[in-house]
Design a protein around this motif. Structure first.
Motif, PDB file in Angstrom:
ATOM      1  N   GLN A   1     101.155  55.270  47.477  1.00  0.00           N
ATOM      2  CA  GLN A   1     102.163  54.215  47.556  1.00  0.00           C
ATOM      3  C   GLN A   1     101.558  52.825  47.439  1.00  0.00           C
ATOM      4  N   LYS A   2     100.275  52.717  47.787  1.00  0.00           N
ATOM      5  CA  LYS A   2      99.594  51.419  47.702  1.00  0.00           C
ATOM      6  C   LYS A   2      98.525  51.408  46.612  1.00  0.00           C
ATOM      7  N   ASP A   3      98.435  52.503  45.877  1.00  0.00           N
ATOM      8  CA  ASP A   3      97.382  52.625  44.873  1.00  0.00           C
ATOM      9  C   ASP A   3      98.002  53.165  43.586  1.00  0.00           C
ATOM     10  N   ASP A   4      98.321  52.270  42.670  1.00  0.00           N
ATOM     11  CA  ASP A   4      98.951  52.672  41.412  1.00  0.00           C
ATOM     12  C   ASP A   4      98.071  53.621  40.611  1.00  0.00           C
ATOM     13  N   LYS A   5      96.750  53.416  40.665  1.00  0.00           N
ATOM     14  CA  LYS A   5      95.844  54.274  39.913  1.00  0.00           C
ATOM     15  C   LYS A   5      95.897  55.704  40.436  1.00  0.00           C
ATOM     16  N   MET A   6      95.995  55.828  41.761  1.00  0.00           N
ATOM     17  CA  MET A   6      96.070  57.163  42.350  1.00  0.00           C
ATOM     18  C   MET A   6      97.379  57.844  41.956  1.00  0.00           C
TER      19      MET A   6
ATOM     20  N   ILE B   1      86.059  68.907  47.064  1.00  0.00           N
ATOM     21  CA  ILE B   1      85.117  67.874  47.513  1.00  0.00           C
ATOM     22  C   ILE B   1      85.855  66.728  48.215  1.00  0.00           C
ATOM     23  N   GLY B   2      87.054  67.035  48.719  1.00  0.00           N
ATOM     24  CA  GLY B   2      87.797  66.030  49.486  1.00  0.00           C
ATOM     25  C   GLY B   2      88.597  65.086  48.622  1.00  0.00           C
ATOM     26  N   SER B   3      89.778  64.727  49.133  1.00  0.00           N
ATOM     27  CA  SER B   3      90.666  63.816  48.405  1.00  0.00           C
ATOM     28  C   SER B   3      90.392  62.375  48.851  1.00  0.00           C
ATOM     29  N   PRO B   4      90.411  61.400  47.946  1.00  0.00           N
ATOM     30  CA  PRO B   4      90.819  61.463  46.520  1.00  0.00           C
ATOM     31  C   PRO B   4      89.670  61.758  45.552  1.00  0.00           C
ATOM     32  N   ARG B   5      88.459  61.965  46.114  1.00  0.00           N
ATOM     33  CA  ARG B   5      87.307  62.147  45.218  1.00  0.00           C
ATOM     34  C   ARG B   5      87.496  63.335  44.294  1.00  0.00           C
ATOM     35  N   GLN B   6      88.044  64.456  44.802  1.00  0.00           N
ATOM     36  CA  GLN B   6      88.156  65.653  43.966  1.00  0.00           C
ATOM     37  C   GLN B   6      89.102  65.426  42.779  1.00  0.00           C
ATOM     38  N   GLU B   7      90.221  64.731  43.033  1.00  0.00           N
ATOM     39  CA  GLU B   7      91.156  64.430  41.944  1.00  0.00           C
ATOM     40  C   GLU B   7      90.517  63.495  40.922  1.00  0.00           C
ATOM     41  N   GLN B   8      89.791  62.500  41.431  1.00  0.00           N
ATOM     42  CA  GLN B   8      89.159  61.526  40.531  1.00  0.00           C
ATOM     43  C   GLN B   8      88.045  62.176  39.718  1.00  0.00           C
ATOM     44  N   TRP B   9      87.243  63.009  40.390  1.00  0.00           N
ATOM     45  CA  TRP B   9      86.083  63.612  39.715  1.00  0.00           C
ATOM     46  C   TRP B   9      86.522  64.598  38.637  1.00  0.00           C
TER      47      TRP B   9
ATOM     48  N   MET C   1      91.470  73.373  39.378  1.00  0.00           N
ATOM     49  CA  MET C   1      92.344  73.171  40.530  1.00  0.00           C
ATOM     50  C   MET C   1      91.574  72.568  41.698  1.00  0.00           C
ATOM     51  N   VAL C   2      92.158  71.550  42.328  1.00  0.00           N
ATOM     52  CA  VAL C   2      91.559  70.981  43.530  1.00  0.00           C
ATOM     53  C   VAL C   2      92.017  71.790  44.742  1.00  0.00           C
ATOM     54  N   ILE C   3      91.105  71.986  45.708  1.00  0.00           N
ATOM     55  CA  ILE C   3      91.405  72.923  46.801  1.00  0.00           C
ATOM     56  C   ILE C   3      91.063  72.387  48.188  1.00  0.00           C
TER      57      ILE C   3
ATOM     58  N   HIS D   1      93.366  72.480  31.728  1.00  0.00           N
ATOM     59  CA  HIS D   1      94.542  72.014  32.464  1.00  0.00           C
ATOM     60  C   HIS D   1      94.146  71.641  33.893  1.00  0.00           C
ATOM     61  N   LEU D   2      94.910  70.716  34.471  1.00  0.00           N
ATOM     62  CA  LEU D   2      94.669  70.246  35.841  1.00  0.00           C
ATOM     63  C   LEU D   2      95.764  70.730  36.782  1.00  0.00           C
TER      64      LEU D   2
END
Length: 497
Positions: free
Chosen positions: A305-310, A416-424, A438-440, A291-292
């Protein structure tokens, strides 16, 4: 009277004796929309007095939901060194109808207990200075040494102190509640029906205030010699009482139609508080499926708001925390309020406490080399099955994933910093297989001691961002996102799209 919704939450009731007071109470409380009471005796009395229009639920005292804090300040300020042998806490108060002999009788009883069982006696005033005077008065009749806590401390600190006791003697209702939460066997002295009602729910022995020295010592003997078994039973009772206490708020939120999920500018926010969030974490671990958990704050939402993928990425998680006062304020402004803020670092610390208690295995990933290792050293009792810094290149991800996977963690924290941590983590969490991912952000820096968190006053007032800005003025460009986020909320409120 003014047509506002009104709720009576988590209260005790009665006894009410004067006919005029009964009529006034009946008139006022029958206009309430919801009443939650903390014991069945209160419901019986309130119904008998003619309050029967609103729904009336029997729950439990909301103080049962308090989490204990550190009592190191109490130990330091009071120079306490009594924990070299078993310690009994005593909470007293003045009350109507208190027998004149109560202080001297209580003093003799405590003297007998100290001499018979070689224990320390610590008097804990719950209301200062009123309770302090009673405690000092009893102590003046004693021939053995005792200590009265003299300072004024917060409830979480006092709860921490109570949890360190071997047994408690309590006149104050909330001293018994704190003992129940802490799994500390207790004897209640019933100056009021509410004390006897709670003692019954908690399984505590309860005595009348005019009890004799011999009677009190006899009751103490029975609890003391069997205190280990009683402590084990109390843990199960405390779980049930906390669940009943939680119903106060669940009923409140349900009545006011508070949504479980809030859509904030296209990003899903889960309307969870700390306890319900931890329950979800337990469910995730027990399921064994990955789970995420994300922590979208105003800055992250603005980037979406400017990044649909995010935005799609954020909405793909299993749990999105309302991270920060900005989220809380914006949700309230647009008409879909959340229960309160639940910051990533607060939730992480609470998960680590649960991991220590339940034996969950944890992996720490993130920050500069050495930081995760130092954070692990500061988490005694938590089973840390691995650490790795966040300064790895994308081409090294396969190696990092393999390292984490082979450690078989129940919980993986990624900072590892946003948005990299969410993407990774979104790209790799299924392969890793940890039930909780969990991202922290920068939480490892705080836990390792590399960075300091804002003082408590900044945390409680929602001004942590201001503290960080003062410490790191270079963040001013990032903080502009707060203003943009606020303006976005205002536009939605005014329907200016």
């Amino acid at each position: 009277i003014l047509g506002k919704k009104a709720v009576v939450l988590g209260q005790g009731y009665g006894p009410v004796k004067r006919p005029l007071n009964k009529r006034l109470i009946r008139y006022v409380l029958n206009m309430a929309d919801l009443i939650t009471l903390r014991d069945i005796a209160s419901k019986q009395m309130i119904k008998k007095d003619g309050v029967n229009v609103p729904p009336i639920l029997v729950c439990a005292d909301p103080a049962l939901l308090l989490e204990k804090g550190s009592f190191s300040d109490i130990v330091k300020d009071e120079m306490i060194n009594e924990f070299d042998r078993p310690t009994v806490g005593i909470s007293l108060r003045n009350f109507k109808g208190m027998p004149a002999s109560f202080p001297s009788d209580m003093a003799r009883a405590i003297d007998s207990i100290i001499e018979k069982y070689n224990v320390n006696a610590i008097f804990i005033p719950f209301q200062v200075p009123e309770d302090t005077e009673v405690c000092v008065n009893v102590l003046s009749f004693m021939k053995n040494k005792g200590r009265v806590i003299a300072g004024l401390y917060g409830p979480r600190q006092v709860l921490g102190l109570v949890s360190s006791l071997d047994m408690l003697i309590g006149v104050r209702l909330h001293s018994l509640i704190f003992a129940a939460v802490s799994g500390v066997p207790a004897i209640g002295i019933s100056y009021d029906p509410k004390v006897r009602a709670f003692a019954s729910d908690a399984g505590f022995t309860c005595m009348d205030p005019d009890v004799t020295e011999e009677g009190f010592v006899g009751a103490f003997d029975g609890v003391w010699t069997d205190r280990e078994r009683k402590a084990r039973e109390l843990k199960d009772r405390a779980k049930l009482l906390r669940y009943k206490a939680l119903i106060n708020f669940e009923s409140f939120f349900e009545y006011f139609g508070m949504q479980d999920i809030v859509n904030l500018f296209g990003v899903r926010i889960d309307n969870v508080a700390l306890r319900s969030g931890l329950e979800k974490v337990d469910e995730y671990v027990k399921s064994g499926k990955p789970h995420l958990i994300f922590t979208p704050n105003p800055e992250i939402i603005m980037s979406s708001q400017k990044d649909d993928k995010m935005r799609d990425l954020l909405n793909s998680s299993d749990l999105n925390l309302p991270d920060g006062i900005g989220i809380v304020a914006a949700a309230r402004l647009v008409g879909t309020p959340v229960r309160g803020r639940l910051t990533g670092i607060d939730f992480m610390v609470s998960i680590l406490e649960a991991a220590r208690e339940k034996g969950y295995k944890v992996f720490l990933l993130g920050s500069a080399p050495g930081v995760a290792e130092n954070a692990a050293k500061n988490l005694p009792g938590v089973e840390i099955v691995g650490t790795h810094d966040g300064y790895f290149k994308d081409e090294d991800s396969k190696e990092v994933v393999s390292l984490i996977k082979n450690a078989h963690p129940d919980i993986l924290f990624v900072g590892i910093g946003s948005p990299r941590q969410e993407q990774w983590i979104s790209a790799h969490y299924k392969e890793i297989g940890a039930p909780v991912n969990m991202v922290i952000g920068g939480s490892l820096d705080v836990l390792s001691g590399k960075a300091k968190r804002a003082p408590v006053i900044f945390q409680k007032t929602g001004l942590e961002w201001l503290y960080r800005l003062a410490k790191e003025p270079k963040r001013w460009r990032r903080q502009l996102n707060l203003a943009r986020f606020g303006w976005l909320a205002i536009r939605h409120k005014l329907r200016i799209y």
